[in-house]
Write a protein that holds these residues in place. Sequence first.
Motif, PDB file in Angstrom:
ATOM      1  N   LEU A  28       0.848  -1.186   0.000  1.00 26.97           N
ATOM      2  CA  LEU A  28       0.000   0.000   0.000  1.00 26.97           C
ATOM      3  C   LEU A  28       0.891   1.246   0.000  1.00 26.97           C
ATOM      4  CD1 LEU A  28      -2.959   0.943   0.167  1.00 26.97           C
ATOM      5  CD2 LEU A  28      -2.717   0.946   2.653  1.00 26.97           C
ATOM      6  N   ASP A  32      -1.560   6.662   0.539  1.00 23.67           N
ATOM      7  CA  ASP A  32      -2.848   5.990   0.714  1.00 23.67           C
ATOM      8  C   ASP A  32      -2.982   5.424   2.120  1.00 23.67           C
ATOM      9  OD1 ASP A  32      -3.788   6.433  -1.931  1.00 23.67           O
ATOM     10  OD2 ASP A  32      -2.509   4.806  -2.635  1.00 23.67           O
ATOM     11  N   GLY A 148      -2.605  -2.807  -9.937  1.00 27.12           N
ATOM     12  CA  GLY A 148      -1.749  -1.658 -10.166  1.00 27.12           C
ATOM     13  C   GLY A 148      -2.167  -0.795 -11.339  1.00 27.12           C
ATOM     14  N   ALA A 150      -4.139   1.826 -13.686  1.00 30.08           N
ATOM     15  CA  ALA A 150      -4.898   3.057 -13.511  1.00 30.08           C
ATOM     16  C   ALA A 150      -5.554   3.427 -14.835  1.00 30.08           C
ATOM     17  CB  ALA A 150      -3.989   4.188 -13.043  1.00 30.08           C
ATOM     18  N   THR A 179      -7.959   3.585  -9.983  1.00 29.93           N
ATOM     19  CA  THR A 179      -6.785   2.734  -9.829  1.00 29.93           C
ATOM     20  C   THR A 179      -7.094   1.499  -9.004  1.00 29.93           C
ATOM     21  OG1 THR A 179      -5.359   4.706  -9.895  1.00 29.93           O
ATOM     22  CG2 THR A 179      -4.376   2.669  -9.058  1.00 29.93           C
ATOM     23  N   TYR A 180      -6.679   0.347  -9.521  1.00 32.45           N
ATOM     24  CA  TYR A 180      -6.723  -0.918  -8.771  1.00 32.45           C
ATOM     25  C   TYR A 180      -5.424  -0.958  -7.972  1.00 32.45           C
ATOM     26  CZ  TYR A 180      -6.856  -6.090  -8.199  1.00 32.45           C
ATOM     27  OH  TYR A 180      -6.857  -7.383  -7.703  1.00 32.45           O
ATOM     28  N   VAL A 181      -5.502  -0.543  -6.706  1.00 31.17           N
ATOM     29  CA  VAL A 181      -4.297  -0.357  -5.888  1.00 31.17           C
ATOM     30  C   VAL A 181      -3.660  -1.695  -5.532  1.00 31.17           C
ATOM     31  CG1 VAL A 181      -3.372   0.654  -3.766  1.00 31.17           C
ATOM     32  CG2 VAL A 181      -5.248   1.784  -4.983  1.00 31.17           C
ATOM     33  N   ARG A 199      -9.042   3.009  -5.788  1.00 31.14           N
ATOM     34  CA  ARG A 199      -8.956   4.430  -5.424  1.00 31.14           C
ATOM     35  C   ARG A 199      -9.449   5.266  -6.595  1.00 31.14           C
ATOM     36  NH1 ARG A 199      -3.349   5.293  -4.959  1.00 31.14           N
ATOM     37  NH2 ARG A 199      -3.360   5.731  -7.191  1.00 31.14           N
ATOM     38  N   THR A 214     -10.556  12.508  -3.279  1.00 33.69           N
ATOM     39  CA  THR A 214     -10.067  11.135  -3.364  1.00 33.69           C
ATOM     40  C   THR A 214     -10.979  10.236  -2.537  1.00 33.69           C
ATOM     41  OG1 THR A 214      -7.786  11.900  -3.577  1.00 33.69           O
ATOM     42  CG2 THR A 214      -8.112   9.601  -2.950  1.00 33.69           C
ATOM     43  N   TYR A 216     -11.966   5.839  -1.561  1.00 31.51           N
ATOM     44  CA  TYR A 216     -11.442   4.466  -1.533  1.00 31.51           C
ATOM     45  C   TYR A 216     -12.596   3.491  -1.308  1.00 31.51           C
ATOM     46  CZ  TYR A 216      -6.970   6.838  -0.595  1.00 31.51           C
ATOM     47  OH  TYR A 216      -5.870   7.654  -0.658  1.00 31.51           O
TER      48      TYR A 216
END
Length: 253
Positions: A28, A32, A148, A150, A179-181, A199, A214, A216
């Motif tokens: 992470l 974030d 990962g 975006a 984004t797939y964090v 996110r 932002t 989540y």
Amino acid sequence: MGKYVTITLSLLLLASGSVCAQGVVLPLPPEDQQNITAQLGPGVVGIALPSQPIGDPSVYFPLQDKSQQYQVVAGPHAGNIQTLGLVRTRRPGGRMAWRFAMSPTLNGFMRETPEGDIIMAAITDTGEGVVVVTTPANPFLPKGMQPGEARSYTQQVSVNYLDDPGDQRYSGSLTGTYTYVGTYSVTVPAGTFPAVLFRVKCEGKVGPAHTQNTGYNFFAPGVGMVAMILEEDVTAFWLFNIDSTTGKVLMSK
């Protein structure tokens, strides 16, 4: 020598296949981590876990009538318990659409595209008496996203009164990044889950003001959203840059 090279290459291929099968582990990012801890509290998000591509979004957000209880842990309603959930609605031709309650006054209207994405095209804020329509729709759970990855998007935004939908209060445009964090161990009152984290960052001008926000969302397979950080006041979200972020965690499955 040739036999040794062949064996070595075989081992490398097997190792590579094992890594692909297990998924990539994405720590992470510190920014974030700081934002999430500030809104959800320490200890909610734990270790990073192997992440896989999003093959079927409905695995992470089951499209079925369901109510769940969430505890508000940050924001103006901290300490409250909210019963939220997903309700199915029918459209002509038998097509299904869904209403997702994100708060007692905030509802997102979503559907599954022919490609398998889950999108949210409109949000109503009954507290403010407005409906916000975004074109194209907000990404919610896109199919095929890689860990990962975006995706950027630009939207036209219309804010209309619910009592007179033809009366447009504000309009404008937003640019955002979805984004797939990664995947993380998430511990909430309902239990500990392996949850994928998405996110969303957006900014733009709608009406008289510029905004930058932002959010989540944590989704657990077979359960749905187990934790979220969002802006409850739609008009504030797009028209005023104020700090009224809300954090919620799942209390019961």
